[in-house]
Design an enzyme around this catalytic site. Structure first.
Site, PDB file in Angstrom:
ATOM      1  N   LYS A 165     -10.261   7.758   2.912  1.00 57.01           N
ATOM      2  CA  LYS A 165     -10.552   6.303   2.521  1.00 57.01           C
ATOM      3  C   LYS A 165     -12.172   6.264   2.645  1.00 57.01           C
ATOM      4  O   LYS A 165     -12.580   5.127   2.148  1.00 57.01           O
ATOM      5  CB  LYS A 165      -9.758   5.364   3.301  1.00 57.01           C
ATOM      6  CG  LYS A 165      -8.296   5.307   2.787  1.00 57.01           C
ATOM      7  CD  LYS A 165      -7.599   4.219   3.152  1.00 57.01           C
ATOM      8  CE  LYS A 165      -6.223   4.379   2.488  1.00 57.01           C
ATOM      9  NZ  LYS A 165      -5.321   5.183   2.801  1.00 57.01           N
TER      10      LYS A 165
ATOM     11  N   PHE B  15       1.965  -3.371   3.961  1.00 57.02           N
ATOM     12  CA  PHE B  15       2.449  -4.862   4.406  1.00 57.02           C
ATOM     13  C   PHE B  15       3.771  -4.509   4.199  1.00 57.02           C
ATOM     14  O   PHE B  15       4.725  -4.120   3.447  1.00 57.02           O
ATOM     15  CB  PHE B  15       1.775  -5.746   3.612  1.00 57.02           C
ATOM     16  CG  PHE B  15       0.551  -6.225   3.927  1.00 57.02           C
ATOM     17  CD1 PHE B  15      -0.383  -5.676   5.022  1.00 57.02           C
ATOM     18  CD2 PHE B  15       0.000  -7.508   3.582  1.00 57.02           C
ATOM     19  CE1 PHE B  15      -1.561  -5.888   5.464  1.00 57.02           C
ATOM     20  CE2 PHE B  15      -1.251  -7.846   4.041  1.00 57.02           C
ATOM     21  CZ  PHE B  15      -2.149  -6.959   4.961  1.00 57.02           C
TER      22      PHE B  15
ATOM     23  N   GLU C  75      -0.749   5.496  13.957  1.00 55.84           N
ATOM     24  CA  GLU C  75      -0.532   6.688  12.847  1.00 55.84           C
ATOM     25  C   GLU C  75      -0.791   7.861  13.831  1.00 55.84           C
ATOM     26  O   GLU C  75      -0.108   8.852  13.894  1.00 55.84           O
ATOM     27  CB  GLU C  75      -1.616   6.640  11.818  1.00 55.84           C
ATOM     28  CG  GLU C  75      -1.285   7.597  10.658  1.00 55.84           C
ATOM     29  CD  GLU C  75      -1.712   7.369   9.447  1.00 55.84           C
ATOM     30  OE1 GLU C  75      -2.603   6.858   9.255  1.00 55.84           O
ATOM     31  OE2 GLU C  75      -1.310   8.363   8.388  1.00 55.84           O
TER      32      GLU C  75
ATOM     33  N   HIS D 168      -2.610   7.903   6.107  1.00 58.27           N
ATOM     34  CA  HIS D 168      -3.087   6.622   5.596  1.00 58.27           C
ATOM     35  C   HIS D 168      -4.374   6.114   6.220  1.00 58.27           C
ATOM     36  O   HIS D 168      -5.403   5.673   5.362  1.00 58.27           O
ATOM     37  CB  HIS D 168      -1.951   5.567   6.140  1.00 58.27           C
ATOM     38  CG  HIS D 168      -2.188   4.222   5.660  1.00 58.27           C
ATOM     39  ND1 HIS D 168      -2.110   4.224   3.867  1.00 58.27           N
ATOM     40  CD2 HIS D 168      -2.155   3.054   5.971  1.00 58.27           C
ATOM     41  CE1 HIS D 168      -2.101   2.860   3.487  1.00 58.27           C
ATOM     42  NE2 HIS D 168      -1.992   2.150   4.827  1.00 58.27           N
TER      43      HIS D 168
ATOM     44  N   HIS E  69      -9.663   1.938   0.384  1.00 56.85           N
ATOM     45  CA  HIS E  69      -8.481   1.693   0.383  1.00 56.85           C
ATOM     46  C   HIS E  69      -8.063   0.999  -0.726  1.00 56.85           C
ATOM     47  O   HIS E  69      -8.310  -0.221  -1.188  1.00 56.85           O
ATOM     48  CB  HIS E  69      -8.162   0.748   1.591  1.00 56.85           C
ATOM     49  CG  HIS E  69      -6.356   0.661   1.832  1.00 56.85           C
ATOM     50  ND1 HIS E  69      -5.709   1.322   0.979  1.00 56.85           N
ATOM     51  CD2 HIS E  69      -5.785  -0.005   2.645  1.00 56.85           C
ATOM     52  CE1 HIS E  69      -4.317   1.058   1.539  1.00 56.85           C
ATOM     53  NE2 HIS E  69      -4.655   0.383   2.404  1.00 56.85           N
TER      54      HIS E  69
ATOM     55  N   CYS F 113       0.724  -1.231  -0.121  1.00 59.69           N
ATOM     56  CA  CYS F 113      -0.026   0.057  -0.047  1.00 59.69           C
ATOM     57  C   CYS F 113       0.841   1.387   0.101  1.00 59.69           C
ATOM     58  O   CYS F 113       0.196   2.431  -0.043  1.00 59.69           O
ATOM     59  CB  CYS F 113      -1.111  -0.016   1.240  1.00 59.69           C
ATOM     60  SG  CYS F 113      -2.123  -1.391   1.053  1.00 59.69           S
TER      61      CYS F 113
END
Lengths: 397, 263
Positions: free
Chosen positions: A320, A383, A302, A291, A325, A162
């Site tokens: 998002k 990831f 975060e 994010h 996402h 991502c």
């Protein structure tokens, strides 16, 4: 490290997502707070979740047989918006096709097409229409974009989950600084497919409702698809008012394949590196697009990182809830939203944030704001503990 | 574009270290890479991965980690001091095969571990986790003919511009049966080079040249089959040229090539 800031200018950008094709429906959706998410109706998927699907993609441009895949079709649809292809053709006529490069981020490439080949195969033999060498490989989107635009300079596909299409800006800045090209098409393309719907469901990371980033009742992500692109050049070759990529920060968590460290160390380091390269102070950042996936782990980590970096505060939000996402395209989706915030003054808040999680260490903006800002930051984490933060600032007036 | 090539790693059929590969370049005959019973190919040790994770790590990860460790050791650069550019032309085809086969079956439930191992950056992810490396970690591809040259160029540029060591790793595994019609790859291969900012006359220099190049002939007959078989094994032409102290032109894409010149 002696890196000069403002290593490249962004002269064109476009986005096609669940909010629609091009920047106009993007801005309209953001302004009216109309989400692009819908209940999962991806053909063949029975997973109870919501998705950010690009409407009408199935009826979109037909590609030559060797290039046929949902991912390339979305790339094609994206390249047709906002006169983006014309901007690239101008760059090619100005610099020469060999002096223009392409760097595209993705997490899925064209694996949706490979899934279809496996559904159709007989005793491990694929029907002939699936024997597409430029499709069934990770570089599929980079190949298509370079082919479609007539780019003859180096072409690279970045696939760091991502964070993929945030890192494209860092690599492009280095290519320009190294002098191997005069312009780079950067971007990201990722499409919904069973691999990611089934994969994130197997990790119990998909929500049964539209995702609610930073909400105390959040229970997972909404997957989406998108294609976004930007054209970057050296500042001396760009209009003086073109936004600048002022800094980037790339770090690794070195912690876990699918979980961030609870304190958000890697995210903090990425933001600090991007700010340091930009020579801007945290207080100079007017908007941070986070994010903010709405996973339990990401949002708290975060927020802790934000609290340490932005001790005097910043308008910070996740978009998002509008787009879902979009995985390997998330970096370009949110870079484009950040560039729009910089150039239009629309600072999107966080859709579906009703009760902020009391565990958050940093206040998250729910409502949209209108304000002129001089610089913006965008976060993308993936990831493998792969982090990238970008800082854009306004060009000269 | 310049960097010092400070240490190498290599793993493939007939060689398990860069030294063994160079011995083949010098004319030695290869030893078998099969294990004692010959029933299945050996796997790299990849001992730097903690045992619990190593059990779950797929071959692509072990290959990358093995050659990465070798390059760190040969260069004297600690893993945690280097940024990473990890490349693979075809990615982990075993996992892609598992995912697509499972999704096409009557029970399309995916294993969560296999899913998180399916990302193209799984090798660099395991490497940074195993070594505590917090620097930038990239995972890239540029096609079966272009990945070696484009990813090496990307790594050298990063080293040169950021003035930090960059560990370049490239690996591809053999293709499972369902992929053979498209990608007839029959052996695994991995290579790594630790790139260090060059200070002067020690620099390897890279430059782009217009016009397509073909892959040059390899001078080592014992490696010719592997060279033609595996996209990462194209790097053997580069490593052989460097071993001979020669410059080499590598295909970058259909319209340009990459010249690599040793100091």
């Amino acid at each position: 490290m002696s890196r000069s800031p403002d290593s490249c200018a962004v002269t064109a950008w476009t986005l096609t997502s669940a909010l629609g094709c091009g920047r106009e429906p993007l801005l309209a959706g953001l302004r009216t707070r109309a989400s692009g998410l819908r209940r999962n109706d991806f053909p063949g998927s029975a997973i109870d979740t919501w998705i950010g699907r690009v409407a009408g993609l199935e009826d979109g441009p037909e590609l030559a047989p060797e290039w046929r895949s949902r991912n390339n079709r979305l790339a094609e649809l994206g390249l047709c918006q906002d006169d983006f292809s014309a901007s690239v053709l101008n760059a090619i006529s100005r610099y020469g096709a060999g002096r223009v490069g392409a760097i595209i981020g993705t997490s899925t490439s064209s694996i949706g097409r490979t899934e279809a080949a496996y559904r159709a195969m007989d005793d491990d033999n694929w029907p002939p229409e699936f024997l597409q060498p430029d499709i069934h490989q990770p570089h599929s989107p980079g190949l298509y974009v370079a082919h479609r635009l007539g780019i003859e300079g180096p072409a690279l596909t970045i696939s760091t989950a991502c964070a993929s299409s945030a890192k494209v800006f860092a690599s492009a800045a280095r290519w320009l600084q190294a002098g191997i090209v005069d312009a780079v098409v950067v971007g990201g393309v990722d499409t919904l497919c069973h691999s990611v719907l089934g994969g994130f469901h197997s990790l119990e990371l998909t929500s049964t409702r539209p995702c609610r980033p930073f909400d105390q009742d959040r229970d997972g992500i909404s997957l989406g698809e998108a294609a976004g692109f930007a054209l970057v050049t050296r500042p001396g070759d760009a209009p003086t008012d073109a936004p600048r990529l002022a800094g980037y920060g790339e770090t690794s968590d070195a912690f876990h394949m699918s979980q961030p460290p609870e304190n958000g160390d890697g995210a903090e380091a990425a933001m600090r590196a991007a700010l340091a390269m930009s020579a801007l102070a945290p207080a100079d950042i007017g908007y941070a697009n986070l994010h903010g996936t709405a996973s339990q782990a990401n949002d708290v980590a975060e927020s802790r990182a934000l609290a340490r970096v932005f001790d005097s505060g910043v308008t910070a939000a996740s978009t998002k809830g509008w787009t879902g996402h979009t995985l390997g395209a998330a970096g370009i989706v949110e870079a484009v939203i950040a560039l729009e915030a910089l150039t239009t003054g629309l600072l999107p808040g966080t859709l579906n944030l009703e009760k902020p999680d009391p565990a958050l260490a940093f206040p998250i903006a729910g409502d949209n704001r209108d304000a002129e800002v001089g610089a913006v930051l965008s976060n993308s984490f993936g990831f493998g503990g792969n982090n990238c933060s970008l800082v854009f600032r306004r060009g000269q007036p | 574009m310049k960097a010092r090539f400070a240490g190498m790693g290599a793993w493939g059929p007939g060689f398990e270290t860069a030294d063994a590969l160079e011995a083949l370049f010098d004319g030695e005959m290869p030893t078998s890479a099969d294990d004692s019973d010959g029933a299945r190919p050996a796997r790299p040790a990849a001992t730097i991965i903690p045992p619990r994770e190593r059990r779950r790590a797929p071959l692509s990860v072990k290959l990358a980690v093995e050659v990465a460790s070798q390059a760190c050791e040969a260069s004297g650069i600690a893993p945690a001091d280097a940024a990473c550019v990890f490349a693979s032309a075809l990615g982990d085809l075993d996992i892609t095969d598992y995912m697509c086969r499972t999704l096409a079956s009557e029970t399309p439930q995916l294993s969560p571990t296999k899913f998180h191992n399916s990302v193209h950056n799984a090798p660099v992810g395991y490497w940074t986790i195993s070594t505590g490396d917090n620097h930038a970690g990239n995972a890239v591809a540029a096609g079966p003919d272009g990945t070696v040259a484009v990813s090496l160029m990307e790594a050298v540029i990063q080293c040169d511009i950021e003035q930090r060591p960059v560990l370049w790793v490239c690996q591809d595994i053999a293709a499972p049966p369902a992929y053979q019609a498209l990608w007839p790859v029959n052996a695994a291969c991995a290579v790594a080079i630790m790139l260090v900012p060059a200070t002067g006359g020690d620099a390897h220099r890279l430059s782009l040249a217009p016009g397509a190049a073909g892959w040059p002939a390899l001078h080592t007959p014992a490696l010719a089959a592997l060279y033609d078989d595996n996209p990462t094994a194209r790097a053997l032409a580069l490593l052989e040229a460097l071993h001979r102290g020669e410059s080499i032109c590598l295909p970058l894409n259909e319209s340009s090539s990459l010249q690599v010149t040793p100091p």
